[in-house]
Design a protein around this motif. Sequence first.
Motif, PDB file in Angstrom:
ATOM      1  N   PHE A   1       0.534  -1.187  -0.158  1.00  0.00           N
ATOM      2  CA  PHE A   1       0.063  -0.283   0.031  1.00  0.00           C
ATOM      3  C   PHE A   1       0.711   1.191   0.031  1.00  0.00           C
ATOM      4  O   PHE A   1       0.379   2.331  -0.112  1.00  0.00           O
ATOM      5  N   TYR A   2       1.792   1.224  -0.316  1.00  0.00           N
ATOM      6  CA  TYR A   2       3.134   2.472  -0.420  1.00  0.00           C
ATOM      7  C   TYR A   2       3.606   2.126  -2.007  1.00  0.00           C
ATOM      8  O   TYR A   2       4.669   1.169  -1.919  1.00  0.00           O
ATOM      9  N   ARG A   3       4.097   3.410  -1.677  1.00  0.00           N
ATOM     10  CA  ARG A   3       4.596   3.161  -3.624  1.00  0.00           C
ATOM     11  C   ARG A   3       5.992   3.277  -3.431  1.00  0.00           C
ATOM     12  O   ARG A   3       7.172   2.214  -4.113  1.00  0.00           O
ATOM     13  N   ARG A   4       6.352   3.638  -2.108  1.00  0.00           N
ATOM     14  CA  ARG A   4       8.231   3.822  -1.527  1.00  0.00           C
ATOM     15  C   ARG A   4       8.164   3.624  -0.095  1.00  0.00           C
ATOM     16  O   ARG A   4       7.258   3.892   0.665  1.00  0.00           O
ATOM     17  N   PHE A   5       8.588   2.084  -0.031  1.00  0.00           N
ATOM     18  CA  PHE A   5       8.341   1.155   1.868  1.00  0.00           C
ATOM     19  C   PHE A   5      10.247   1.197   2.177  1.00  0.00           C
ATOM     20  O   PHE A   5       9.826  -0.250   2.501  1.00  0.00           O
ATOM     21  N   ASP A   6      10.874   2.278   1.795  1.00  0.00           N
ATOM     22  CA  ASP A   6      12.283   1.587   2.845  1.00  0.00           C
ATOM     23  C   ASP A   6      12.293   1.474   4.128  1.00  0.00           C
ATOM     24  O   ASP A   6      11.729   2.022   4.441  1.00  0.00           O
ATOM     25  N   GLN A   7      12.881   0.549   4.195  1.00  0.00           N
ATOM     26  CA  GLN A   7      13.407   0.539   5.628  1.00  0.00           C
ATOM     27  C   GLN A   7      14.169   1.612   6.650  1.00  0.00           C
ATOM     28  O   GLN A   7      14.200   2.220   5.976  1.00  0.00           O
ATOM     29  N   THR A   8      12.826   2.435   7.666  1.00  0.00           N
ATOM     30  CA  THR A   8      13.637   3.067   8.531  1.00  0.00           C
ATOM     31  C   THR A   8      14.869   2.434   9.394  1.00  0.00           C
ATOM     32  O   THR A   8      14.464   1.919  10.064  1.00  0.00           O
ATOM     33  N   SER A   9      15.792   3.149   9.014  1.00  0.00           N
ATOM     34  CA  SER A   9      16.510   3.275  10.163  1.00  0.00           C
ATOM     35  C   SER A   9      17.134   3.693  11.895  1.00  0.00           C
ATOM     36  O   SER A   9      15.634   4.778  11.886  1.00  0.00           O
ATOM     37  N   ASP A  10      17.739   3.403  12.587  1.00  0.00           N
ATOM     38  CA  ASP A  10      17.498   3.672  14.175  1.00  0.00           C
ATOM     39  C   ASP A  10      17.816   4.600  14.096  1.00  0.00           C
ATOM     40  O   ASP A  10      17.055   5.889  14.831  1.00  0.00           O
ATOM     41  N   GLU A  11      18.506   5.580  12.599  1.00  0.00           N
ATOM     42  CA  GLU A  11      18.971   6.973  13.006  1.00  0.00           C
ATOM     43  C   GLU A  11      18.136   7.998  12.687  1.00  0.00           C
ATOM     44  O   GLU A  11      18.277   8.835  13.303  1.00  0.00           O
ATOM     45  N   GLU A  12      17.316   7.660  11.543  1.00  0.00           N
ATOM     46  CA  GLU A  12      16.055   8.479  11.414  1.00  0.00           C
ATOM     47  C   GLU A  12      15.036   9.094  12.482  1.00  0.00           C
ATOM     48  O   GLU A  12      14.637   9.573  12.636  1.00  0.00           O
ATOM     49  N   VAL A  13      14.761   7.762  12.921  1.00  0.00           N
ATOM     50  CA  VAL A  13      14.118   7.345  14.545  1.00  0.00           C
ATOM     51  C   VAL A  13      14.740   8.334  15.265  1.00  0.00           C
ATOM     52  O   VAL A  13      13.495   9.651  15.637  1.00  0.00           O
ATOM     53  N   ARG A  14      15.604   8.132  15.487  1.00  0.00           N
ATOM     54  CA  ARG A  14      16.191   9.547  16.631  1.00  0.00           C
ATOM     55  C   ARG A  14      16.385  10.539  16.110  1.00  0.00           C
ATOM     56  O   ARG A  14      16.037  12.103  16.863  1.00  0.00           O
ATOM     57  N   GLU A  15      16.544  11.238  14.777  1.00  0.00           N
ATOM     58  CA  GLU A  15      16.577  12.278  14.470  1.00  0.00           C
ATOM     59  C   GLU A  15      15.044  12.233  14.167  1.00  0.00           C
ATOM     60  O   GLU A  15      15.555  13.935  14.779  1.00  0.00           O
ATOM     61  N   ILE A  16      14.226  12.086  13.902  1.00  0.00           N
ATOM     62  CA  ILE A  16      12.823  12.723  14.568  1.00  0.00           C
ATOM     63  C   ILE A  16      12.113  12.915  15.646  1.00  0.00           C
ATOM     64  O   ILE A  16      12.222  13.652  15.506  1.00  0.00           O
ATOM     65  N   LEU A  17      12.299  12.020  16.635  1.00  0.00           N
ATOM     66  CA  LEU A  17      12.504  12.107  17.601  1.00  0.00           C
ATOM     67  C   LEU A  17      13.057  13.896  18.112  1.00  0.00           C
ATOM     68  O   LEU A  17      12.135  14.723  19.322  1.00  0.00           O
ATOM     69  N   ALA A  18      14.518  13.624  18.035  1.00  0.00           N
ATOM     70  CA  ALA A  18      15.440  14.795  18.486  1.00  0.00           C
ATOM     71  C   ALA A  18      14.806  16.263  17.644  1.00  0.00           C
ATOM     72  O   ALA A  18      13.755  17.526  18.410  1.00  0.00           O
ATOM     73  N   ALA A  19      14.826  16.622  16.470  1.00  0.00           N
ATOM     74  CA  ALA A  19      13.403  17.139  15.948  1.00  0.00           C
ATOM     75  C   ALA A  19      13.126  17.619  16.564  1.00  0.00           C
ATOM     76  O   ALA A  19      12.226  19.356  16.700  1.00  0.00           O
ATOM     77  N   HIS A  20      11.739  16.903  16.804  1.00  0.00           N
ATOM     78  CA  HIS A  20      10.376  17.298  17.415  1.00  0.00           C
ATOM     79  C   HIS A  20      10.176  17.784  18.787  1.00  0.00           C
ATOM     80  O   HIS A  20       9.557  18.821  18.937  1.00  0.00           O
ATOM     81  N   THR A  21      11.477  17.571  19.127  1.00  0.00           N
ATOM     82  CA  THR A  21      11.914  17.378  20.634  1.00  0.00           C
ATOM     83  C   THR A  21      12.280  19.293  21.046  1.00  0.00           C
ATOM     84  O   THR A  21      11.456  19.628  21.168  1.00  0.00           O
ATOM     85  N   HIS A  22      12.738  19.504  19.934  1.00  0.00           N
ATOM     86  CA  HIS A  22      13.844  21.187  20.194  1.00  0.00           C
ATOM     87  C   HIS A  22      12.917  22.028  19.294  1.00  0.00           C
ATOM     88  O   HIS A  22      13.062  22.680  19.568  1.00  0.00           O
ATOM     89  N   SER A  23      11.702  21.702  18.523  1.00  0.00           N
ATOM     90  CA  SER A  23      11.168  22.360  17.877  1.00  0.00           C
ATOM     91  C   SER A  23      10.075  22.725  18.658  1.00  0.00           C
ATOM     92  O   SER A  23       9.240  23.783  18.115  1.00  0.00           O
ATOM     93  N   GLY A  24       9.803  22.186  19.716  1.00  0.00           N
ATOM     94  CA  GLY A  24       8.978  22.366  20.735  1.00  0.00           C
ATOM     95  C   GLY A  24       7.647  22.328  20.558  1.00  0.00           C
ATOM     96  O   GLY A  24       5.990  22.739  20.788  1.00  0.00           O
ATOM     97  N   GLU A  25       7.435  21.474  19.382  1.00  0.00           N
ATOM     98  CA  GLU A  25       5.709  20.968  19.017  1.00  0.00           C
ATOM     99  C   GLU A  25       5.411  20.063  19.658  1.00  0.00           C
ATOM    100  O   GLU A  25       5.656  19.209  20.249  1.00  0.00           O
TER     101      GLU A  25
END
Length: 217
Positions: A193-217
């Motif tokens: 059900f996805y045209r692009r379904f690459d595996q998400t890496s541990d690094e991507e997960v960490r970067e997403i969480l860090a960016a969301h936290t630091h943005s104050g969202e």
Amino acid sequence: MDRQFSDRVEAGRVLAAHLEHLKDRSDLLVLGLPRGGVPVAKEVASALGAPLDVLVVRKLGAPGQPELAIGAIASGGVQVLSRDLIEQLHVSASRLATEIEKQLKELDRRERQYRGDRPFPDLEGKTLLVIDDGLATGSTMEAAVRALRQHEPRAIIVAVPVAPSHVSSSLLSAADEFIAVERPQSFMAVGQFYRRFDQTSDEEVREILAAHTHSGE
């Protein structure tokens, strides 16, 4: 023809549109299941103005049948065991302890990788929005919900871009609400059900969480 999302970012934005009734709720916390659920959860959390965190869940597999869950452990030190199934399968205490130790090591590794020094959030009295990029059997998500119940949240809402039609009944019995954008009758795997379904890496997960936290969202 079944819908295809271009990637997890688009899937998250589409899912967020189905969750607008939760926007700006002060008690809302969005929890993404790693790895693939985190990019979807990030889009939802941003759209709803909610904090984002990660919920690591490890199924405890039955001996010789690793896909059959006899329990689960999750972030926050929660352990849920299916005592009836353990007894039915004659799983010894030593085999169970070995499996718990194995999964605890992986859970601890992921916790450190994703969250770093940030403590696990207080979930008591919160409305928890638990997100993955899709469900196949729903067993991991069901384990996650049962683990989260131990924290005494106000409510648990499960939301995904896609899940097979037969999954809803078991999840509805565990969660307070279950939302899936697409519920196809014909279902082979989430990736179809996805045209692009690459595996998400541990690094991507960490970067997403860090960016969301630091943005104050």
